[in-house]
Scaffold this motif. Structure first.
Motif, PDB file in Angstrom:
ATOM      1  N   GLN A  15       0.668  -1.111  -0.065  1.00 55.28           N
ATOM      2  CA  GLN A  15       0.718  -0.370   0.697  1.00 55.28           C
ATOM      3  C   GLN A  15       0.574   1.434  -0.299  1.00 55.28           C
ATOM      4  N   GLY A  16       1.793   0.773  -0.350  1.00 49.86           N
ATOM      5  CA  GLY A  16       2.385   2.645  -0.825  1.00 49.86           C
ATOM      6  C   GLY A  16       3.285   2.532  -1.952  1.00 49.86           C
ATOM      7  N   GLU A  17       5.212   3.118  -1.991  1.00 47.92           N
ATOM      8  CA  GLU A  17       5.187   3.336  -3.362  1.00 47.92           C
ATOM      9  C   GLU A  17       6.307   1.832  -3.441  1.00 47.92           C
ATOM     10  N   TRP A  18       6.067   0.566  -3.119  1.00 49.76           N
ATOM     11  CA  TRP A  18       7.230   0.035  -3.009  1.00 49.76           C
ATOM     12  C   TRP A  18       5.683  -1.386  -3.828  1.00 49.76           C
ATOM     13  N   THR A  45      12.932  -9.346  -2.709  1.00 45.95           N
ATOM     14  CA  THR A  45      12.648  -8.507  -4.407  1.00 45.95           C
ATOM     15  C   THR A  45      11.547  -7.736  -4.099  1.00 45.95           C
ATOM     16  N   ILE A  46      11.638  -6.392  -4.370  1.00 46.15           N
ATOM     17  CA  ILE A  46      10.568  -5.107  -4.050  1.00 46.15           C
ATOM     18  C   ILE A  46      11.138  -4.264  -4.893  1.00 46.15           C
ATOM     19  N   LYS A  47      10.481  -3.147  -5.712  1.00 46.72           N
ATOM     20  CA  LYS A  47      10.745  -2.507  -6.641  1.00 46.72           C
ATOM     21  C   LYS A  47       9.333  -1.198  -5.960  1.00 46.72           C
ATOM     22  N   ARG A  48      10.278  -0.216  -7.435  1.00 47.71           N
ATOM     23  CA  ARG A  48       9.557   0.961  -7.150  1.00 47.71           C
ATOM     24  C   ARG A  48       8.021   0.533  -8.189  1.00 47.71           C
ATOM     25  N   ARG A  49       7.769   2.048  -7.334  1.00 47.32           N
ATOM     26  CA  ARG A  49       6.002   1.973  -8.726  1.00 47.32           C
ATOM     27  C   ARG A  49       6.507   3.403  -9.248  1.00 47.32           C
ATOM     28  N   PRO A  50       6.783   3.024 -11.117  1.00 51.63           N
ATOM     29  CA  PRO A  50       6.890   4.219 -10.914  1.00 51.63           C
ATOM     30  C   PRO A  50       6.319   5.098 -11.780  1.00 51.63           C
ATOM     31  N   LEU A  51       4.659   4.662 -12.017  1.00 57.24           N
ATOM     32  CA  LEU A  51       2.958   5.213 -12.386  1.00 57.24           C
ATOM     33  C   LEU A  51       2.982   6.315 -10.855  1.00 57.24           C
ATOM     34  N   LEU A  52       3.739   6.050  -9.842  1.00 55.55           N
ATOM     35  CA  LEU A  52       3.096   7.136  -8.322  1.00 55.55           C
ATOM     36  C   LEU A  52       4.087   8.583  -9.164  1.00 55.55           C
ATOM     37  N   TYR A  53       5.537   8.419  -9.299  1.00 61.73           N
ATOM     38  CA  TYR A  53       6.623   9.449  -9.665  1.00 61.73           C
ATOM     39  C   TYR A  53       6.273  10.107 -10.785  1.00 61.73           C
ATOM     40  N   VAL A  54       5.416   9.151 -11.827  1.00 62.66           N
ATOM     41  CA  VAL A  54       4.966  10.053 -12.778  1.00 62.66           C
ATOM     42  C   VAL A  54       4.079  10.357 -12.906  1.00 62.66           C
ATOM     43  N   ILE A  55       3.566  10.719 -11.677  1.00 65.62           N
ATOM     44  CA  ILE A  55       1.789  11.191 -11.839  1.00 65.62           C
ATOM     45  C   ILE A  55       1.998  12.731 -10.987  1.00 65.62           C
ATOM     46  N   ASN A  56       3.183  12.425 -10.117  1.00 66.28           N
ATOM     47  CA  ASN A  56       3.201  13.467  -9.084  1.00 66.28           C
ATOM     48  C   ASN A  56       4.310  13.991  -9.408  1.00 66.28           C
ATOM     49  N   ILE A  57       4.945  13.369  -9.790  1.00 66.00           N
ATOM     50  CA  ILE A  57       6.146  14.982  -9.997  1.00 66.00           C
ATOM     51  C   ILE A  57       6.825  15.240 -11.280  1.00 66.00           C
TER      52      ILE A  57
END
Length: 213
Positions: A15-18, A45-57
């Motif tokens: 429930q976050g950026e990971w 193994t985890i990874k960041r959710r790129p869509l979060l940064y694309v939309i917000n930044i």
């Protein structure tokens, strides 16, 4: 054990950026307190959710860049264009502060999203300096032009009519100098606009190729 592990990965919800990618485990031996003991090591193994940064930044910063480019079609005689650009720069500054809190502080190198925001921030700052310079050139030309068109009145003594006033026409040399200042300002603005567009296209292309690879 394997059934339990895979059920954990199946029911885990981030429930976050990971985002959870994979959970592996293996058994090994390690000397602990002078005794060899069995250890069960889990690799998550985890990874960041790129869509979060694309939309917000990334999209807001890109929209600021587009607004900065379109500001070149505004009237450059007043202070509206300069104040508009300064507002864009302040908005990106706020986004960079938010980015500083979101990105991990232990990163060995600057991430691509940080390079993206920093370069766009620098481009808009250079654009503000160019606008100030162009406004200075146009103000200088307008000042010389207004001084050239000021009506100059002198007193001439005539033998028949006595003293009479004569108006001197505007100085043509000052008018030419004023037009030169205006022409230099327009050429500077046009050349910088072309270089600005080319720089943006090249930067975004290089950054996209690095991101994809």
């Amino acid at each position: 054990m394997s059934v339990v592990v895979y059920s954990m990965s199946a029911f885990f919800q981030a429930q976050g950026e990971w985002e959870l990618v994979l959970i592996n485990y293996f058994k090994t031996d390690a000397p602990i307190l002078d005794e060899v003991q069995d250890l069960l090591v889990y690799e998550i193994t985890i990874k960041r959710r790129p869509l979060l940064y694309v939309i917000n930044i990334m999209l807001p910063v890109f929209s600021f860049l587009v607004l900065d480019v379109t500001s070149y079609f505004m009237d450059a005689d007043g202070a509206d264009k300069l104040s508009f650009k300064v507002t864009l720069l302040l908005a990106i500054s706020v986004l960079l502060l938010i980015l500083n809190d979101i990105l991990p502080s232990t990163a060995e190198k600057l991430p691509l999203i940080g390079i993206y925001c920093s370069v766009i921030f620098s481009l808009i700052g250079i654009s503000i300096l160019e606008t100030i310079f162009v406004n200075y050139l146009k103000a200088k030309g307008a000042e010389i032009r207004s001084a050239a068109f000021v009506q100059r009145t002198v007193a001439v003594i005539d033998q028949d009519d006595g003293v009479r006033e004569v108006q001197i026409p505007p100085d043509q040399n000052e008018i030419k100098i004023s037009l030169c200042w205006m022409r230099v300002a327009e050429m500077t603005d046009t050349i910088f606009f072309i270089l600005y567009i080319v720089t943006i296209i090249v930067f975004l292309s290089v950054l996209a190729s690095i991101w994809v690879n």
